[in-house]
Design a protein around this motif. Sequence first.
Motif, mmCIF file in Angstrom:
data_model
loop_
_atom_site.group_PDB
_atom_site.id
_atom_site.type_symbol
_atom_site.label_atom_id
_atom_site.label_comp_id
_atom_site.label_asym_id
_atom_site.label_seq_id
_atom_site.Cartn_x
_atom_site.Cartn_y
_atom_site.Cartn_z
ATOM 1 N N GLU A 130 49.961 38.674 36.323
ATOM 2 C CA GLU A 130 51.118 39.212 37.606
ATOM 3 C C GLU A 130 50.599 39.500 38.999
ATOM 4 N N GLY A 131 48.586 38.713 39.040
ATOM 5 C CA GLY A 131 48.394 39.233 40.214
ATOM 6 C C GLY A 131 47.329 39.964 40.440
ATOM 7 N N ALA A 132 46.962 41.411 39.527
ATOM 8 C CA ALA A 132 45.626 41.850 39.431
ATOM 9 C C ALA A 132 44.501 41.546 39.589
ATOM 10 N N ARG A 133 43.681 42.551 40.296
ATOM 11 C CA ARG A 133 42.750 42.162 40.801
ATOM 12 C C ARG A 133 41.382 42.735 39.828
ATOM 13 N N ALA A 134 40.274 42.243 39.099
ATOM 14 C CA ALA A 134 39.285 43.382 37.799
ATOM 15 C C ALA A 134 38.122 43.412 38.348
ATOM 16 N N GLU A 135 37.954 44.179 38.712
ATOM 17 C CA GLU A 135 36.242 44.136 38.686
ATOM 18 C C GLU A 135 35.224 44.413 37.774
ATOM 19 N N PRO A 136 34.560 44.020 38.184
ATOM 20 C CA PRO A 136 33.259 44.119 36.304
ATOM 21 C C PRO A 136 33.481 45.957 36.197
ATOM 22 N N CYS A 137 33.381 46.413 35.261
ATOM 23 C CA CYS A 137 33.475 46.935 34.657
ATOM 24 C C CYS A 137 32.915 47.489 33.363
ATOM 25 N N PRO A 138 31.267 47.367 33.418
ATOM 26 C CA PRO A 138 30.675 48.196 32.004
ATOM 27 C C PRO A 138 30.845 48.930 31.254
ATOM 28 N N ALA A 139 31.217 50.348 32.443
ATOM 29 C CA ALA A 139 31.509 51.576 31.548
ATOM 30 C C ALA A 139 32.535 51.714 31.224
ATOM 31 N N VAL B 41 34.591 52.305 43.865
ATOM 32 C CA VAL B 41 35.705 51.906 44.816
ATOM 33 C C VAL B 41 35.289 51.514 46.418
ATOM 34 N N SER B 42 33.635 51.909 46.634
ATOM 35 C CA SER B 42 33.498 51.889 47.858
ATOM 36 C C SER B 42 33.066 50.164 47.960
ATOM 37 N N ALA B 43 32.892 49.872 46.740
ATOM 38 C CA ALA B 43 32.385 48.053 46.452
ATOM 39 C C ALA B 43 33.812 47.259 46.673
ATOM 40 N N ALA B 44 34.895 47.983 46.068
ATOM 41 C CA ALA B 44 35.647 46.727 46.429
ATOM 42 C C ALA B 44 36.728 46.861 47.137
ATOM 43 N N ASP C 83 36.414 65.853 45.376
ATOM 44 C CA ASP C 83 35.739 65.588 46.836
ATOM 45 C C ASP C 83 35.199 64.060 47.551
ATOM 46 N N PRO C 84 33.772 63.310 46.544
ATOM 47 C CA PRO C 84 33.705 61.946 46.916
ATOM 48 C C PRO C 84 34.780 61.221 47.169
ATOM 49 N N LEU C 85 36.110 60.721 45.979
ATOM 50 C CA LEU C 85 36.614 59.727 46.658
ATOM 51 C C LEU C 85 38.001 60.167 47.782
ATOM 52 N N ALA C 86 38.194 61.527 47.818
ATOM 53 C CA ALA C 86 38.730 62.025 49.042
ATOM 54 C C ALA C 86 37.949 61.497 50.370
ATOM 55 N N ALA C 87 36.618 61.993 50.752
ATOM 56 C CA ALA C 87 35.845 61.794 52.024
ATOM 57 C C ALA C 87 36.146 60.499 51.952
ATOM 58 N N LEU C 88 35.698 59.989 50.927
ATOM 59 C CA LEU C 88 35.634 57.976 51.065
ATOM 60 C C LEU C 88 36.780 57.386 51.653
ATOM 61 N N ALA C 89 38.243 57.956 51.051
ATOM 62 C CA ALA C 89 39.567 58.036 51.381
ATOM 63 C C ALA C 89 39.683 58.143 52.621
ATOM 64 N N ALA C 90 39.570 59.466 53.313
ATOM 65 C CA ALA C 90 39.035 60.073 55.011
ATOM 66 C C ALA C 90 38.543 59.008 55.233
ATOM 67 N N ARG C 91 37.194 58.468 55.218
ATOM 68 C CA ARG C 91 36.735 57.774 55.912
ATOM 69 C C ARG C 91 37.276 56.564 56.714
ATOM 70 N N HIS C 92 38.200 56.085 55.759
ATOM 71 C CA HIS C 92 38.631 54.676 55.818
ATOM 72 C C HIS C 92 39.909 54.960 55.813
ATOM 73 N N PRO D 87 47.435 45.970 41.562
ATOM 74 C CA PRO D 87 45.887 46.510 41.712
ATOM 75 C C PRO D 87 45.033 46.307 41.999
ATOM 76 N N VAL D 88 43.582 46.812 42.145
ATOM 77 C CA VAL D 88 42.518 46.203 41.816
ATOM 78 C C VAL D 88 41.736 47.497 40.918
ATOM 79 N N ILE D 89 40.988 47.121 39.765
ATOM 80 C CA ILE D 89 40.596 47.866 38.956
ATOM 81 C C ILE D 89 39.499 47.424 38.987
ATOM 82 N N VAL D 90 38.635 48.909 39.345
ATOM 83 C CA VAL D 90 37.865 49.272 39.328
ATOM 84 C C VAL D 90 36.705 49.563 38.361
ATOM 85 N N ASP D 91 35.262 50.392 38.385
ATOM 86 C CA ASP D 91 34.696 51.468 36.649
ATOM 87 C C ASP D 91 34.500 52.541 37.339
#
Length: 383
Positions: free
Chosen positions: A339-348, A128-131, A152-161, A111-115
């Motif tokens: 357990e190995g989860a990676r946490a990105e900075p999540c100020p919000a 998501v894009s930064a992670a 929509d923005p998440l689906a577009a990002l997923a489709a690009r990658h 799991p990669v935990i993002v803000d």
Amino acid sequence: MTLALHGGTPVRAAPWPSWPPPLDPRQRKLVTEVLESGLWGATQGGAVVAELVAEFARRAGVPHGVAVGNATLGLFAALRGLGVGEGDEVIVPAYTFVASATAVLLTGATPVIVDVDPADLHLSPEAVSAALTGRTAAVMPVHLAGSPADMDPLAALAARHGLLVVEDAAQAHGAAYRGRPVGGLGDAGVFSFQASKAMTAGEGGLIVCRDETAHAEIWSVCNVGRRPGGEWYGHPSVGWNLRLTELQAALVLPWLDRLDDEIDRRNAFCAAVERELSGLPVSVVPRPPGTTRDSRHLLMLRVEAAVDREFLLAAMEAEGVPLDAGYPPLGTLAALTGEGARAEPCPAAEEASRTVVWVRQPMLMAEPAAAAHVAEALAKVLS
């Protein structure tokens, strides 16, 4: 005015509605029929699970579904059936229930935990894009509190990658995004029937998906590696028994007849709360862009006044208006990072854990006039 916490008179003495509500006549009839049939398990020849799956998939706008023992297992089975496993990464929001991440761990992925978006607290496409890395295989938007994520923005990002999208719709039965029901917007969607949810059998869950091949793989994961239509003792792949029972399905299926009315009722209460909060340093967390139908599993409130959080929660409970503290940021849970989860900075998410409180679903089922008690108690405590 003396706070109830200090011996004063509470704002509200009457109980809030209970959850789950009493059985309605159709539930009672169907549960009795299943009990008397003796066909309680999912593989004994009963028809209720199949009917529930078909109706749930239809309402999600997709052709396929699989009923499971709970939504954590549903998220695991969806990811596993879609091919996510060891060496992969799955991006999850920091402000969500721990099961969103532990389901990823069950697959062997990371799991990669993002803000989240600082306004609506749903998964941030920018985070998501930064992670993203070369190992990223999937994104898991969570339809938090019954509100649809801005897909929509998440689906577009997923489709690009070239990423999979698995919707955690555990809290969002009946919600819709830009006129489309949640759950059917990505590669798979997972709903929960756990005791606190808008439709409940005490426990349970349901996966919906659009693709026939994906459905066959997910079904196999949930049915000890069998194949749809295959031999009973044929197990061409590794799977588990993750099935929902006929008894649980009998509790949930009739609920679909009244779900929309209950959503309307919760929305009416939430709208009344928002009106009553006018002038107070408290605001309703806004719905994400694209929300057509908010199912209002929870009402999230942002407290803008400087107040000790533990005092606020204790004082509100004493006033007869209990609030919930909400989620801690997932990245702060040592059990996950251990357990190995990676946490990105999540100020919000961290800010939300300090300033956001919840009004839980049973209270939202009260008559709109009771919304005045929420605002009155907050005004009393915050003053």
